[in-house]
Design a protein around this motif. Structure first.
Motif, short mmCIF file in Angstrom:
data_model
loop_
_atom_site.label_atom_id
_atom_site.label_comp_id
_atom_site.label_asym_id
_atom_site.label_seq_id
_atom_site.Cartn_x
_atom_site.Cartn_y
_atom_site.Cartn_z
N THR A 113 46.74 25.83 41.12
CA THR A 113 47.39 27.11 40.86
C THR A 113 46.41 28.12 40.28
O THR A 113 46.36 29.28 40.70
CB THR A 113 48.54 26.91 39.87
OG1 THR A 113 49.32 25.84 40.33
CG2 THR A 113 49.36 28.15 39.74
N PHE A 114 45.64 27.66 39.29
CA PHE A 114 44.66 28.56 38.69
C PHE A 114 43.63 29.01 39.71
O PHE A 114 43.23 30.17 39.73
CB PHE A 114 43.98 27.88 37.49
CG PHE A 114 44.71 28.13 36.21
CD1 PHE A 114 44.35 29.20 35.40
CD2 PHE A 114 45.75 27.32 35.82
CE1 PHE A 114 45.02 29.44 34.22
CE2 PHE A 114 46.43 27.56 34.64
CZ PHE A 114 46.07 28.62 33.84
N ILE A 115 43.21 28.07 40.56
CA ILE A 115 42.20 28.42 41.55
C ILE A 115 42.74 29.46 42.53
O ILE A 115 42.09 30.48 42.80
CB ILE A 115 41.72 27.15 42.29
CG1 ILE A 115 40.89 26.29 41.33
CG2 ILE A 115 40.92 27.51 43.52
CD1 ILE A 115 40.54 24.94 41.87
N VAL A 116 43.95 29.21 43.01
CA VAL A 116 44.53 30.16 43.97
C VAL A 116 44.73 31.53 43.32
O VAL A 116 44.37 32.57 43.88
CB VAL A 116 45.87 29.62 44.50
CG1 VAL A 116 46.59 30.67 45.32
CG2 VAL A 116 45.64 28.38 45.34
N GLY A 117 45.28 31.51 42.10
CA GLY A 117 45.51 32.78 41.39
C GLY A 117 44.21 33.54 41.20
O GLY A 117 44.14 34.75 41.43
N SER A 118 43.16 32.81 40.81
CA SER A 118 41.87 33.47 40.57
C SER A 118 41.28 34.01 41.86
O SER A 118 40.69 35.09 41.88
CB SER A 118 40.89 32.50 39.93
OG SER A 118 41.44 31.94 38.79
N ALA A 119 41.45 33.24 42.94
CA ALA A 119 40.91 33.70 44.22
C ALA A 119 41.58 35.01 44.63
O ALA A 119 40.92 35.96 45.07
CB ALA A 119 41.13 32.63 45.28
N LEU A 120 42.91 35.07 44.44
CA LEU A 120 43.62 36.31 44.78
C LEU A 120 43.12 37.46 43.92
O LEU A 120 42.91 38.58 44.41
CB LEU A 120 45.12 36.12 44.59
CG LEU A 120 45.79 35.15 45.55
CD1 LEU A 120 47.22 34.89 45.12
CD2 LEU A 120 45.77 35.73 46.94
N ALA A 121 42.94 37.17 42.62
CA ALA A 121 42.47 38.22 41.72
C ALA A 121 41.08 38.69 42.14
O ALA A 121 40.78 39.89 42.10
CB ALA A 121 42.45 37.72 40.29
N ALA A 122 40.23 37.74 42.55
CA ALA A 122 38.88 38.11 42.96
C ALA A 122 38.92 39.01 44.18
O ALA A 122 38.23 40.03 44.24
CB ALA A 122 38.06 36.86 43.28
N LEU A 123 39.78 38.66 45.11
CA LEU A 123 39.93 39.49 46.30
C LEU A 123 40.37 40.89 45.91
O LEU A 123 39.80 41.90 46.36
CB LEU A 123 40.96 38.85 47.25
CG LEU A 123 41.06 39.47 48.61
CD1 LEU A 123 39.77 39.32 49.35
CD2 LEU A 123 42.20 38.85 49.39
N GLY A 124 41.36 40.94 45.00
CA GLY A 124 41.82 42.24 44.50
C GLY A 124 40.67 43.00 43.85
O GLY A 124 40.51 44.21 44.05
N GLY A 125 39.85 42.28 43.09
CA GLY A 125 38.73 42.90 42.40
C GLY A 125 37.74 43.51 43.37
O GLY A 125 37.31 44.65 43.21
#
Lengths: 404, 303
Positions: free
Chosen positions: B203-215
């Protein structure tokens, strides 16, 4: 051996993890610099940190919290005895009052550092009421601090009010704001409350920033007078020393009032609220009243601290009241020990004075504050000094109870 | 109040909103699984933007072809940021799994402060220009009368594809199913043989990946970043997550778009300075009056 391998893996992992942000830097001319030394140092650091981490979690201490060194525990034990406590406090007080006369640390610069440390003690003590005693996580405490500071700044620039009128007004204003925030958030608990208070803090800051016609926006308000003493003219040195004494007095008053509060009806109700909201309500505690009391009592101290802050710096702008400030106050409370007055005072002094005097740490202070919060939660959630509960001992069976 | 202006504001809001939605998904996923407001999520997004900037800078320095830079930098940002998310969970939250509810939250606040200052110290306190990585697609935009900039168009397309993929992934894969089960009842999921720790990490990995994409997307849209961008973006994304009902994946998307549109129209028609105030006011009002959000389920208080 297994642990060493583990630590090596961790070191390599962190070196890879941090390689872009720590290892690369783009120069203005678009060339890229590699900072290998930083990464190597990080790897070594992580290696040892990982060994410590494994040692801690493997030695079945996970359930028991980290023990303090024997010297510290015995010192605290000694401190808990009434006689030594009184003597110790007396010596400390005399020392505090003598500080301006000691040539070494009595320079105006040192005194102004001490003033800001004392202001933070006041803030931490105030925040401790709502976070430590009542268990309501407030993340917008800097807003109350800002309201106190701006109350003084605005009243003195627009109406020429003096420090002594503004001090109580600042307190009242923050109490009003505390109640205004307290009413709507009564139903909220835990994390939602934390977020709402954070939002409140940001709204106050953004309003101060955007309402340029009154607050001067990001330029802030300058030329705020220092407190006067029966109209005597003082030069900057004397005024600073005077303000220092006022801060010492204010902190003493705060400590006395808050320690009295802790064992009062309201204080005990606050602590019951912290332990279990539903159970305390079932025991007949009026949650509305107690929560509002917590907000009001706590915000008042931020108001006073704000007035002192404005008087000290003679300049306020919204940049002094960011979320970082709230986080810093929270880390003081967390480090010192939620609910413990001695602890919180100590926490504030440590977090202000250590970075101030160990210049090497000055740049890293916010980094360390963050780390302190994480590590304290993992290793010693009760803080440096555990908050004392009032205990009752039954000494004999004749029904004589003794409060300790 | 011509129509063109309205359309511009609408698409501007949609662009912003889809970024909020991407970050909000991270909040909502983590909250759904372990009931924690991952305060440091905004910082994760900031780290994503920084990693992309640095990798792009490095590739540019090494003379990589311009077309490949975007993809490699974005992938690098996603990989590294996911690793940050994973590590953060292991250090700051995992030891506190059974601690009182406020402990992980305080730890998260500490983590957020730590990461912000980590980037501040390791890089720079100033704003740094973010390279224009997005390809030029003028031929397409001419048809739309330039209401959409190239970056807006890109953000909309990429974020919508990502969100749809995420929803399908959660809906139809084994992992997604395990995630939903863990969110519903962790103990029960563990009894049925789901490795909850593994799920939480994912979950943390997926959430972070999405945030990185947003970034990456927002940084190439705005053109500059600094260490502090995570805080405001994080707060707004959290507002979006709460608005849609925290814990609900479609809710986060809906909340993000609503917030983006609301902000865009406020800036366009009411007052430019107060868009941040609006977001925070909205956050407070929702939490007070409808803490379950638009699509959230009402939670009963248990003794």
């Amino acid at each position: 051996m297994k642990r060493i391998v583990h630590a090596l893996v961790a070191a390599v992992w962190f070196m890879v993890l941090c390689s872009p942000i720590m290892g690369l830097q783009i120069q203005p001319d678009k060339s890229v610099v590699f900072l290998w030394k930083r990464l190597a140092a990080l790897g070594v650091g992580i290696f040892f940190a990982s060994l410590l981490w494994q040692w801690y979690f493997s030695s079945q201490r996970a359930s028991v919290s980290l023990r303090m060194p024997a010297a510290v525990t015995s010192a605290i034990g000694l401190f808990k005895q009434k006689k030594t406590r009184r003597a110790g406090l007396g010596i400390l007080l005399v020392f505090m009052l003598l500080i301006p006369f000691l040539p070494v640390i009595g320079s105006i610069y040192q005194i102004s550092i001490l003033i800001s440390a004392l202001i933070y003690v006041m803030l931490a003590l105030g925040l401790n009421i709502v976070v430590g005693l009542a268990g309501q996580l407030v993340l917008g405490y800097a807003a109350f601090y800002a309201i106190g500071a701006y109350t003084y700044a605005l009243l003195t620039t627009y109406f020429g009010f003096g420090f002594w009128i503004c001090l109580p007004i600042g307190g009242v204003m923050t109490i009003l704001f505390g109640l205004a925030l307290g009413f709507p958030v009564l139903r909220l608990r835990g994390d939602y409350l934390a977020i709402v208070t954070l939002g409140f803090g940001e709204i106050v800051r953004l309003m101060l920033l955007n309402w340029v016609s009154i607050t001067g926006g990001s330029h802030g308000i300058s030329n705020i007078p220092k407190p006067g003493l029966f109209g005597i003219d003082m030069d900057i040195q004397q005024a600073t020393v005077y303000l220092y004494y006022l801060c010492v007095a204010a902190v003493i008053v705060a400590i006395v009032i808050i320690s009295r509060l802790k064992n009062s009806r309201v204080g005990l109700a606050l602590q019951a609220l912290r332990e279990d909201e539903i159970a305390s309500e079932a025991m007949g505690i009026n949650l509305t009243r107690v929560k509002l009391a917590a907000f009001a009592l706590s915000s008042a101290w931020a108001g006073f601290a704000g007035v002192f802050f404005a008087a000290k710096t003679s300049f306020v702008n919204p940049a002094s009241f960011t979320f970082m400030e709230s986080a810093m106050m929270l880390s003081m409370v967390v480090l010192g020990g939620m609910g413990s007055i001695t602890g919180v005072t100590l926490g504030a002094l440590i977090l202000i004075l250590v970075p101030e005097y160990l210049r090497a740490f000055a740049d890293y202070r916010m980094l360390l504050f963050g780390l302190v919060m994480v590590l304290m939660m993992i290793f010693r959630p009760q803080g440096l000094i555990t908050g004392e509960r009032r205990k009752y001992h039954v000494t004999a069976l004749d029904g004589k109870g003794e409060a300790a | 109040m011509d129509f063109q202006y309205f359309i511009e504001l609408f698409f501007g809001g949609l662009t912003r909103g889809s970024i909020y939605a991407l970050i909000a998904l991270g909040y909502t996923l983590v909250y759904g699984i372990i009931g924690l407001i991952n305060f440091a999520h905004g910082e994760i997004y900031m780290i994503g933007a920084f990693t992309a900037l640095l990798v792009a800078g490095l590739l540019g320095y090494l003379g990589f072809p311009a077309g490949g830079i975007l993809i490699v930098a974005a992938l690098a940002a996603i990989v590294w940021t996911s690793a940050y998310g994973y590590t953060m969970e292991k250090i700051a939250y995992k030891p506190l799994r059974n601690a009182p509810r406020l402990s992980p939250l305080i730890s998260a606040i500490g983590m957020s402060t730590f990461l912000q200052n980590y980037v501040l110290l390791a890089q720079t306190p100033d704003f740094v220009p973010f390279p224009m990585l997005l390809p030029d697609i003028d031929w397409l935009l001419e048809k739309f009368n330039y209401v959409l900039g190239p970056s807006d168009f890109f953000i909309l397309v990429v974020s919508f594809i990502t969100m749809i993929c995420l929803m399908l992934w959660i809906r139809y894969t084994r992992m997604g199913k395990a995630m939903r089960a863990t969110a519903q009842n962790r103990t029960m999921a563990m009894l049925l043989g789901i490795d909850a720790n593994h799920i939480i990490s994912v979950t943390f990995i997926v959430g972070s990946a999405l945030a990185a994409l947003g970034g990456v997307l927002i940084a190439s849209h705005m053109g500059q970043i600094n260490f502090g961008i995570g805080f405001l973006a994080g707060m707004k994304a959290f507002t979006a997550a709460v608005l849609g009902g925290i814990g609900s994946v479609p809710g986060a998307v809906l909340g993000g778009l609503t917030l983006g549109l609301a902000e865009s129209f406020t800036t366009g028609y009411v007052a430019g300075n107060y868009e941040d105030v609006l977001a925070f006011c909205l956050l407070i009002l929702i939490l007070i009056f409808r803490p379950d959000g638009i699509l959230g389920k009402h939670q009963v208080q248990k003794v």
